[in-house]
Design a protein around this motif. Structure first.
Motif, mmCIF file in Angstrom:
data_model
loop_
_atom_site.group_PDB
_atom_site.id
_atom_site.type_symbol
_atom_site.label_atom_id
_atom_site.label_comp_id
_atom_site.label_asym_id
_atom_site.label_seq_id
_atom_site.Cartn_x
_atom_site.Cartn_y
_atom_site.Cartn_z
ATOM 1 N N ARG A 137 10.579 2.792 5.736
ATOM 2 C CA ARG A 137 9.314 2.796 4.999
ATOM 3 C C ARG A 137 8.970 4.132 4.373
ATOM 4 N NH1 ARG A 137 6.990 -0.180 10.219
ATOM 5 N NH2 ARG A 137 8.039 1.670 10.995
ATOM 6 N N ALA A 138 9.888 5.096 4.405
ATOM 7 C CA ALA A 138 9.670 6.396 3.765
ATOM 8 C C ALA A 138 10.678 6.569 2.636
ATOM 9 C CB ALA A 138 9.808 7.530 4.780
ATOM 10 N N VAL A 139 10.190 7.037 1.496
ATOM 11 C CA VAL A 139 11.030 7.198 0.301
ATOM 12 C C VAL A 139 10.789 8.592 -0.287
ATOM 13 C CG1 VAL A 139 11.576 6.311 -1.992
ATOM 14 C CG2 VAL A 139 10.841 4.737 -0.190
ATOM 15 N N GLY A 140 11.873 9.277 -0.659
ATOM 16 C CA GLY A 140 11.757 10.576 -1.307
ATOM 17 C C GLY A 140 11.953 10.434 -2.802
ATOM 18 N N LEU A 141 11.165 11.162 -3.586
ATOM 19 C CA LEU A 141 11.278 11.123 -5.042
ATOM 20 C C LEU A 141 11.450 12.526 -5.596
ATOM 21 C CD1 LEU A 141 8.448 8.610 -6.079
ATOM 22 C CD2 LEU A 141 10.842 8.124 -5.520
ATOM 23 N N THR A 142 12.294 12.638 -6.605
ATOM 24 C CA THR A 142 12.478 13.909 -7.297
ATOM 25 C C THR A 142 12.682 13.627 -8.783
ATOM 26 O OG1 THR A 142 13.690 16.017 -7.248
ATOM 27 C CG2 THR A 142 14.997 13.995 -6.974
ATOM 28 N N GLY A 143 12.949 14.672 -9.545
ATOM 29 C CA GLY A 143 13.129 14.520 -10.992
ATOM 30 C C GLY A 143 13.197 15.877 -11.648
ATOM 31 N N GLY A 144 13.191 15.898 -12.966
ATOM 32 C CA GLY A 144 13.199 17.161 -13.683
ATOM 33 C C GLY A 144 11.871 17.889 -13.526
ATOM 34 N N ALA A 199 0.871 -1.173 0.000
ATOM 35 C CA ALA A 199 0.000 0.000 0.000
ATOM 36 C C ALA A 199 0.911 1.227 0.000
ATOM 37 C CB ALA A 199 -0.889 0.007 1.233
ATOM 38 N N THR A 200 0.618 2.193 -0.846
ATOM 39 C CA THR A 200 1.512 3.340 -1.017
ATOM 40 C C THR A 200 0.794 4.635 -0.706
ATOM 41 O OG1 THR A 200 2.606 2.106 -2.804
ATOM 42 C CG2 THR A 200 3.118 4.445 -2.604
ATOM 43 N N LEU A 201 1.358 5.405 0.204
ATOM 44 C CA LEU A 201 0.810 6.707 0.573
ATOM 45 C C LEU A 201 1.670 7.774 -0.076
ATOM 46 C CD1 LEU A 201 0.567 4.606 3.129
ATOM 47 C CD2 LEU A 201 -0.454 6.575 4.237
ATOM 48 N N VAL A 202 1.120 8.521 -1.002
ATOM 49 C CA VAL A 202 1.878 9.509 -1.767
ATOM 50 C C VAL A 202 1.528 10.912 -1.293
ATOM 51 C CG1 VAL A 202 2.366 10.433 -4.054
ATOM 52 C CG2 VAL A 202 1.980 7.971 -3.754
ATOM 53 N N PHE A 203 2.572 11.674 -0.953
ATOM 54 C CA PHE A 203 2.395 13.050 -0.494
ATOM 55 C C PHE A 203 3.325 13.959 -1.282
ATOM 56 C CE2 PHE A 203 3.829 16.441 2.526
ATOM 57 C CZ PHE A 203 2.644 17.157 2.548
ATOM 58 N N PHE A 204 2.816 15.072 -1.780
ATOM 59 C CA PHE A 204 3.607 16.033 -2.541
ATOM 60 C C PHE A 204 4.021 17.187 -1.624
ATOM 61 C CE2 PHE A 204 1.247 13.678 -5.623
ATOM 62 C CZ PHE A 204 2.011 13.655 -6.772
ATOM 63 N N GLY A 205 5.333 17.413 -1.511
ATOM 64 C CA GLY A 205 5.818 18.481 -0.647
ATOM 65 C C GLY A 205 7.232 18.860 -1.012
ATOM 66 N N ARG A 223 4.264 1.905 2.254
ATOM 67 C CA ARG A 223 5.351 2.824 1.991
ATOM 68 C C ARG A 223 4.813 4.252 1.917
ATOM 69 N NH1 ARG A 223 7.682 -0.778 3.445
ATOM 70 N NH2 ARG A 223 9.490 -1.893 2.606
ATOM 71 N N VAL A 224 5.548 5.179 2.522
ATOM 72 C CA VAL A 224 5.224 6.598 2.411
ATOM 73 C C VAL A 224 6.153 7.194 1.363
ATOM 74 C CG1 VAL A 224 5.235 8.831 3.588
ATOM 75 C CG2 VAL A 224 4.434 6.783 4.802
ATOM 76 N N VAL A 225 5.562 7.743 0.306
ATOM 77 C CA VAL A 225 6.349 8.278 -0.813
ATOM 78 C C VAL A 225 6.192 9.796 -0.846
ATOM 79 C CG1 VAL A 225 6.623 8.304 -3.314
ATOM 80 C CG2 VAL A 225 6.125 6.153 -2.133
ATOM 81 N N PHE A 226 7.296 10.492 -0.624
ATOM 82 C CA PHE A 226 7.327 11.951 -0.568
ATOM 83 C C PHE A 226 7.846 12.471 -1.907
ATOM 84 C CE2 PHE A 226 9.418 15.987 0.412
ATOM 85 C CZ PHE A 226 8.540 16.615 1.293
ATOM 86 N N VAL A 227 6.943 13.046 -2.726
ATOM 87 C CA VAL A 227 7.315 13.545 -4.052
ATOM 88 C C VAL A 227 7.606 15.038 -3.951
ATOM 89 C CG1 VAL A 227 6.622 13.809 -6.458
ATOM 90 C CG2 VAL A 227 5.832 11.826 -5.135
ATOM 91 N N SER A 228 8.817 15.439 -4.302
ATOM 92 C CA SER A 228 9.207 16.842 -4.190
ATOM 93 C C SER A 228 8.569 17.704 -5.283
ATOM 94 C CB SER A 228 10.725 16.986 -4.282
ATOM 95 O OG SER A 228 11.083 18.362 -4.324
ATOM 96 N N VAL A 229 8.028 18.850 -4.875
ATOM 97 C CA VAL A 229 7.533 19.840 -5.843
ATOM 98 C C VAL A 229 8.534 20.988 -5.952
ATOM 99 C CG1 VAL A 229 5.101 19.279 -5.540
ATOM 100 C CG2 VAL A 229 6.156 20.962 -4.015
ATOM 101 N N ASP A 276 6.054 24.092 7.561
ATOM 102 C CA ASP A 276 5.016 23.604 8.468
ATOM 103 C C ASP A 276 4.228 22.394 7.948
ATOM 104 O OD1 ASP A 276 3.610 25.059 6.465
ATOM 105 O OD2 ASP A 276 3.526 26.823 7.761
ATOM 106 N N VAL A 277 3.522 22.541 6.828
ATOM 107 C CA VAL A 277 2.613 21.501 6.359
ATOM 108 C C VAL A 277 3.328 20.169 6.138
ATOM 109 C CG1 VAL A 277 1.044 20.789 4.514
ATOM 110 C CG2 VAL A 277 1.024 23.154 5.325
ATOM 111 N N CYS A 278 4.469 20.205 5.479
ATOM 112 C CA CYS A 278 5.172 18.952 5.148
ATOM 113 C C CYS A 278 5.663 18.195 6.377
ATOM 114 C CB CYS A 278 6.321 19.223 4.193
ATOM 115 S SG CYS A 278 5.774 19.912 2.614
ATOM 116 N N PRO A 279 6.395 18.848 7.292
ATOM 117 C CA PRO A 279 6.830 18.094 8.471
ATOM 118 C C PRO A 279 5.657 17.636 9.332
ATOM 119 C CG PRO A 279 7.388 20.423 8.676
ATOM 120 C CD PRO A 279 6.982 20.206 7.264
ATOM 121 N N GLU A 280 4.594 18.436 9.387
ATOM 122 C CA GLU A 280 3.415 18.041 10.169
ATOM 123 C C GLU A 280 2.743 16.819 9.545
ATOM 124 O OE1 GLU A 280 0.982 21.499 10.335
ATOM 125 O OE2 GLU A 280 2.376 22.623 11.606
ATOM 126 N N THR A 281 2.620 16.832 8.208
ATOM 127 C CA THR A 281 1.982 15.703 7.525
ATOM 128 C C THR A 281 2.823 14.445 7.650
ATOM 129 O OG1 THR A 281 0.914 17.186 5.934
ATOM 130 C CG2 THR A 281 1.089 14.865 5.316
#
Length: 210
Positions: free
Chosen positions: A134-141, A71-77, A107-113, A83-88
């Motif tokens: 269980r937490a993964v950060g994602l980035t890209g172009g 199960a994957t929980l995706v959050f954009f931050g 897995r908690v997936v943190f997608v960078s904006v 405030d919002v990102c560390p709180e979430t």
């Protein structure tokens, strides 16, 4: 004197056959007890499956299929979020703790904006400070991030820089929950309690059709 006819046994037999037929039809139509409603917002069939092509916090190329079976929980931050990102992220860690051993199936997936600043190394330090397994950060172009955000209707915007060149990024705070087959199932917001998120996530993890 009128003749008597054996109507009563016939009617009883007919009624029994009708009742049996109705029970069978009810079973075929799914007349069992309705499923328990979700506590979170059900987005099944309204959002696309988990699909992207990005870079994780170790520098490896990953796609939506990289998280299959969990199960994957995706959050954009973004890591500079005040405030919002560390709180979430802290709330999601509480959810995982509440799940106990079941948390290993999520897995908690943190997608960078903010890909200009959020390098894989910076993301690695950020997400692993919350959970190193269980937490993964994602980035890209820029285009890759925009494509993923548009796919899930996520709005974000870089604000005006201050005299020192620093800036904030306005973004939505919803958490998207995908099942073990990568299907979008639920949407959690900051109005949803830890208990509600944990309860629905556990159902997703244990769903037989996921």
């Amino acid at each position: 004197m009128h003749a008597s006819f054996p109507t009563l046994p016939f009617l009883r037999a007919s009624r029994w056959r009708i009742l049996t037929a109705l029970i069978s039809l009810c079973a075929l139509a799914g007349c069992s007890r309705p499923a328990e409603p979700w506590r979170l917002t059900d987005v099944s069939g309204h959002l696309p499956d988990l699909n992207f092509s990005l870079t994780d916090d170790t520098g490896a190329h990953v796609t939506g299929r990289s998280f299959a079976g969990r199960a994957t929980l995706v959050f954009f931050g973004y890591t500079h979020c005040p405030d919002v990102c560390p709180e979430t992220m802290a709330r999601l860690m509480q959810v995982l703790r509440q799940l106990g051993p079941d948390a290993d199936a999520a897995r908690v997936v943190f997608v960078s904006v903010d890909p200009a600043r959020d390098t894989p190394a910076l993301l690695h330090a950020y997400v692993r400070a919350f959970d190193d397994r269980r937490a993964v950060g994602l980035t890209g172009g820029d285009r890759a991030i925009e494509a993923v955000a548009q796919r899930y209707r996520v709005a974000y915007q870089m604000e005006k820089r201050d005299p020192n060149g620093a800036y904030e990024v306005t973004h939505s705070s919803a958490v998207y929950i995908f099942d073990r087959d990568g299907r979008a199932r639920l949407l959690a917001t900051d109005r949803d309690s830890i208990d509600a998120i944990a309860a629905d996530l556990r159902r997703i993890i244990h769903a037989k059709d996921a």
